[in-house]
Structures are given as C-alpha cells and as structure tokens.
Design a protein around this motif. Sequence first.
Motif, PDB file in Angstrom:
ATOM      1  N   LYS A 107       2.437   1.705  -3.474  1.00 17.04           N
ATOM      2  CA  LYS A 107       1.531   2.276  -4.462  1.00 17.04           C
ATOM      3  C   LYS A 107       1.456   3.793  -4.305  1.00 17.04           C
ATOM      4  N   LYS A 108       1.495   4.279  -3.066  1.00 17.14           N
ATOM      5  CA  LYS A 108       1.477   5.727  -2.851  1.00 17.14           C
ATOM      6  C   LYS A 108       2.733   6.371  -3.410  1.00 17.14           C
ATOM      7  N   LEU A 109       3.878   5.718  -3.203  1.00 19.08           N
ATOM      8  CA  LEU A 109       5.127   6.245  -3.759  1.00 19.08           C
ATOM      9  C   LEU A 109       5.076   6.272  -5.286  1.00 19.08           C
ATOM     10  N   ASP A 127       2.391   6.443  -7.213  1.00 20.93           N
ATOM     11  CA  ASP A 127       1.466   7.476  -7.678  1.00 20.93           C
ATOM     12  C   ASP A 127       2.061   8.871  -7.515  1.00 20.93           C
ATOM     13  N   GLU A 128       2.970   9.018  -6.554  1.00 14.36           N
ATOM     14  CA  GLU A 128       3.589  10.320  -6.317  1.00 14.36           C
ATOM     15  C   GLU A 128       4.667  10.633  -7.351  1.00 14.36           C
ATOM     16  N   ALA A 142       0.835  -1.201   0.000  1.00 16.28           N
ATOM     17  CA  ALA A 142       0.000   0.000   0.000  1.00 16.28           C
ATOM     18  C   ALA A 142       0.870   1.252   0.000  1.00 16.28           C
ATOM     19  N   ARG A 143       1.941   1.247   0.770  1.00 12.04           N
ATOM     20  CA  ARG A 143       2.846   2.392   0.784  1.00 12.04           C
ATOM     21  C   ARG A 143       3.583   2.510  -0.549  1.00 12.04           C
TER      22      ARG A 143
END
Length: 286
Positions: free
Chosen positions: A240-242, A244-245, A237-238
């Motif tokens: 995926k955030k990276l 997307d960033e 999950a983390r």
Amino acid sequence: MEHRIGDPRIVRLIQKWLKAGVLEDGEQVVSEKGTGQGSVISPLLANVYLHYVFDLWADRWRRRTATGNMVMVRYADDIVVGFERETDARLFWEEMRERLREFSLTLHPEKTRLIEFGRHAATNRAKRGLGKPETFDFLGFTLICGKSRRGRFLLKRKTRRDRMRAKLQEIKETLLRQRHQPIPKQGEWLRQVVTGFFAYHAVPTNGPAIGAFRYRVITFWHAALRRRSQKDRMAWARMKKLADEWLPMPRILHPWPSERFAVKHPRWEPDARIGLVRFCAGGVQK
C-alpha cells in the motif's frame, strides 16, 4: 470530396490512396469498395462521408419532420439519437435505414437498438410492470438512468466492464513479464498507465469504477512482486505504501456538464470598446 476541394491534385492523391490496397500475408489486395482498414486517412474520409450521408440529412429531418425535441450525437460511426416522442424515434429509425441503404451503408443489427431512456423512463416502465430502464454503451462508457442523493434523475456514466477487464488483463500480463525490473521503473510505468486511464474515465458518477481499477492494479503489482522469488514475503502494508508513492489516487477530474457548459470566466472583448466584462445568467456586468 470534389464538392469541397478545388485543387485537383489533392483529389487525385485521395483517389490513389483509395486504390492503393492493403497487404495481407505479404500480398497486395486491392478493394473496389471502402477504405483500407487501419489507414490513417480512413477516419477522415469516413467523417466526410457521414457528414453528407447522416449529419446534414438528420438535421433537415429534425427541422422538417420531428414533432418533438430531438438530440443527436455522432462520434465517427457511433451515433446516439434522443427523441421526446416514441413515434418520432420509430419513424426516424425506418427512414435512416433507407437513407443509409442509398449510400451502400447498413446499421449494425446487434448494436442498433430502440430503448426507453431518460428522466421519465423508470416511472413509465414501472406503470407497465416492467423492470429498470435499459442501458447502452457509448464511447467506452455504459450510460445508466440513475438517481441523485436527493432522489432526482441523474444520468450515470460507468466504464464499460469489458473495456476495463481487457485493460486490466493487459496490465497483468505486462507486469508478469517485467516483474524482475527495479520497482521504481515498474512504478513509473504504472503511474503513466493509471494516469492515462483516469484522464479519460474520471468523470462524475464513475468514482467506484476508477477506484476499483486502481485497486486491481495494486493487487496485480503485488502478485507480480511476490513471484520474483519463492522466499518473497511482500506484506500488504508495504504494498500500500508503494502504491501511494507511485500511483495517483482515484478522484474525479472532469466537471459536471452543468459546470462545463457554464460561462463563468471573465472575457476581454476589445472590439466592444468596454472594459473587462463577465457574462452571467442575468446579462452583462461590468
């Protein structure tokens, strides 16, 4: 070159370039034929040579010999020629081989093929009890006879599998070497790599390929970050955030050919002594 260049100094410079040779294991090797591999002038000279050897000859062949429609696309030494009639294709193939032989050139035996391709290829092959139409590679893409959602013929372009595999392997190895660098630095480098890949490969019908490319890059980045320490527990999950960033989302950047070749923008024609005009299929509108 002398046929087009009137300055003898430029011609002498090109002659010296051809005779300069190349360095192999520290030793100079002078070749009597061709241009040096990797020389900056080699692509230019090859294009000039092929313009006279192929382009002018093929255009004359199309006007004088072809009995049906004929389309030619050449980029450097990669050539694709389309024919309406199979008889034209076979005759052109034989005469092209003779034409190239006159100029000390040959066709690549493994890359040169004569295939049935186009909007009627699938139907014709099905009548003969054959399988799907063959595909071919050109400029980093695999071209496929496909169908649209409405069942009509659609020329599909897909990134070549071997090219994508090689690029992903390069990214994987680089990430493993740079896994201890700060995440922002890794993210900035990956953003440039993915953006550059999308700039060329994000064409219509290639959406699944560029989406798969981005996903594989994320998995390689995730694996590299988890190898920074034995205690690392980077959650997906983390990750995926990276992603997307830092990484651009996969989306088609190039227009469809029908849109790319359509004239839709207003053009100012000062010599026409009229105001702003817009060109359309029905003529000229003020």
